[in-house]
Scaffold this motif. Sequence first.
Motif, mmCIF file in Angstrom:
data_model
loop_
_atom_site.group_PDB
_atom_site.id
_atom_site.type_symbol
_atom_site.label_atom_id
_atom_site.label_comp_id
_atom_site.label_asym_id
_atom_site.label_seq_id
_atom_site.Cartn_x
_atom_site.Cartn_y
_atom_site.Cartn_z
ATOM 1 N N ARG A 104 0.749 -1.021 -0.106
ATOM 2 C CA ARG A 104 0.157 0.084 -0.206
ATOM 3 C C ARG A 104 0.697 1.233 0.205
ATOM 4 N N ILE A 105 2.024 1.129 0.772
ATOM 5 C CA ILE A 105 3.012 2.248 0.520
ATOM 6 C C ILE A 105 3.417 2.654 -0.559
ATOM 7 N N ILE A 106 3.837 1.407 -1.366
ATOM 8 C CA ILE A 106 4.492 1.614 -2.798
ATOM 9 C C ILE A 106 3.431 2.152 -3.586
ATOM 10 N N GLU A 107 2.134 1.695 -3.529
ATOM 11 C CA GLU A 107 1.018 1.916 -4.639
ATOM 12 C C GLU A 107 0.430 3.403 -4.141
ATOM 13 N N ALA A 108 0.715 4.057 -3.000
ATOM 14 C CA ALA A 108 0.557 5.524 -2.694
ATOM 15 C C ALA A 108 1.640 6.314 -3.270
ATOM 16 N N HIS A 109 2.502 5.879 -3.835
ATOM 17 C CA HIS A 109 3.744 6.588 -4.415
ATOM 18 C C HIS A 109 3.496 6.223 -5.995
ATOM 19 N N GLY A 110 2.457 5.714 -6.311
ATOM 20 C CA GLY A 110 2.209 5.346 -7.710
ATOM 21 C C GLY A 110 2.885 4.194 -8.369
ATOM 22 N N VAL A 115 3.400 13.600 -4.658
ATOM 23 C CA VAL A 115 3.229 12.127 -4.974
ATOM 24 C C VAL A 115 1.783 11.710 -4.810
ATOM 25 N N PRO A 116 1.268 10.692 -5.339
ATOM 26 C CA PRO A 116 -0.395 10.289 -5.110
ATOM 27 C C PRO A 116 -0.315 10.148 -3.626
ATOM 28 N N SER A 117 -1.445 10.504 -3.054
ATOM 29 C CA SER A 117 -1.827 10.456 -1.654
ATOM 30 C C SER A 117 -2.518 9.044 -1.290
ATOM 31 N N ALA A 118 -2.187 8.703 -0.285
ATOM 32 C CA ALA A 118 -2.758 7.353 0.201
ATOM 33 C C ALA A 118 -4.144 7.409 0.388
ATOM 34 N N GLU A 119 -4.849 8.702 0.474
ATOM 35 C CA GLU A 119 -6.168 8.783 0.881
ATOM 36 C C GLU A 119 -7.128 8.600 -0.425
#
Length: 518
Positions: free
Chosen positions: A461-467, A498-502
Motif C-alpha cells: 500500500r505504501i508503494i501504491e501510494a507512491h504510484g 506524490v499520489p496520496s494514500a487517501e
Amino acid sequence: MGNHDEAGRWPKAREEAAMSLRAFFSTVVGGLVLLTVVSASLLVVLTTALERMASTLSESVEGVRQAEELEVDLLVHSRLLMAPGAPLVADPSRGRSPPQLEADLRRQLLEMHAIASTLEERQTVAEVQQQVFAYLAAQHAPVGPGVSPAQHEASAMTSLNAALSSLERLIQINVDQAQEARQNATNWSEMADLLGLLLGVLLLTTLGLVVFWLRRFALRPVTALRSAMAGFGRGGRHLRAPEEGPLEIRDMARTFNEMADSLTHQQEQQLAFLAGVAHDLRNPLSALKLSTALTGRGEVTPERMQRTLSLVRRQVARLDQMVGDLLDATRIEAGKLELQPEVRDTRELARSVVELYQSSDSGHMLELVVPDTAVLVRADPSRLEQVLNNLVSNALKYSPSGSRVEVSVRGDGEHVVLAVADQGIGMSQEDLQGLFVPFQRAGNAKQRAPGVGLGLSVSRRIIEAHGGRIEVESQPGQGSVFRVHLARVSAGSPRTPVPSAEAEPAPEGSGAGSGAVH
C-alpha cells in the motif's frame, strides 16, 4: 463454503432451463402483442365481411323494391291503355298520365341496371328491359289493315306477361341473395363468438400461467433471498440464499452468497488475527517478564545484565515493529497515511538498509548491487526505507544461515526497480495468491518466524501510494525475488506531489503474490 454447496445441488439441466425476467416478460409481452394483432386482424376481417353482407342485403332489398314498383307501374300502365273504349286518363293513385308512367318505367330500368351486382341479375334486368320496351312498342303500334284490336291487345299482353315473369324471377334472385347474405352473417357471427371465446380463454390461460410462473419461479426465490439476508443480518452466518429462479434473481442470490462467504471469511480472519496478535504479544512480554524477574534474583553480573538488556532490546524492537505495522495498517485503511516526498537517490536508501543489517551479524551474505550513476525517485524516504527494511528482513528470516541475499537497484528507462532476492524457502503458487492480503501468512512462514501478516500488505500500500507496484517471483525451495517499481525522475524535475494514500485503496490481493512475512 455454503454457496459452493448450494451451487452443487442445482442440476445443470435446471441451470440451462433458467430464464431471465427480461426474457420472460419479453416473451409475455410478445405473446400479448401477437394475440392483440391476431384479434385486431380477425375483427377487421369480421367487420369487413359483415359490412359486405349488409351491403348485399341492402342491395337485395332495394332490388326487390324496384322490381315490385316496376311491376306495379306496368300493371297500371296496361290498365290505363287496354280497357276497351277507355279514354287516356291519369293514374288514379299518383295522378300520372301514361306518358309519365312510361318515363318512370325507363328511369326505373336504368336504376335497376345500376344496382345489379351479379351476372345473373344483370342478365335478368336486361331481359326485363327488352320485354318492357317490347310491351311499350306493342302498345304504341297502330292498328292497321289486317290487324284486329284483339290481336293488338294480345301482342301487348304477351310482352307484358313476359316482363312480369322476368320481374318475378328478378325478385326471387334478390330474395335468394338476401337469404344467403343473412345466412353468411349468421355463420360469421357464430364464428366470431367462437373465436372470441377461444381468445378469451387463451388470454385468461396466459395470465394464469404468468401469475403462476411469477409466484413459483420469481416471488418464492425473492422471498427466500430476503429471508436469508434478514437471517444473516441477525447473526445467522451459516445462512445462504438458494440460487434458483430467473437469472437476475440467481445472480442476486449468488452475489449475496459470495458476500456472505467473504464476510464470514473476514470474521474468521479477524478472530485468527486477534488470536495471533495475542500469541505474538505474549511471547515478547513473557521474555520481558522473565528477564526482569531474573534481575531480581541473586547477584547480577555485568555479563548477565548485558545479555538481559540485549534480550529486552530485541523484544522491545519486535513489539515496536508489530505495533508499527498495526498502526500503519490502520492509517492506510482509514486513508490517513501521510507522505513527505522528496527527490532521493535510491542507491543511498538501499545502501543504508544493507549497512543496517550487515551490522547486525545476521549470519547471511548480504550484497548490494547498484549502478555507478544516481537513480533518483520522488518518494518519502522514511516510508521507502520501511518497505526495503521489510523486504530485507523477510529475506533474512526465511533464508537459511549462510545463504546470499542480494539487494539491487536498477534504472530502467523511466522506471526504477529495487529488487531483493533470497535463497530461502520460497512459496508455492497457492501461497502467492494471498501474499499481500492482510493477516494472511504462508504455511511455512508461520513456523519459521513470528508475525501478524501485515508487513507485505503495508509495504504494497505504501508503494501504491507512491504510484508504483510490487511484483514477486518465487518457487518452493528456490527462494524469492521481490521487485519494487517506481517512477524515475531527473535531477532537474519539478517537485510534483506524490499520489496520496487517501485515494481509493486498491483491492486486497491484487498483488502478484502472498505469504511469508514479518
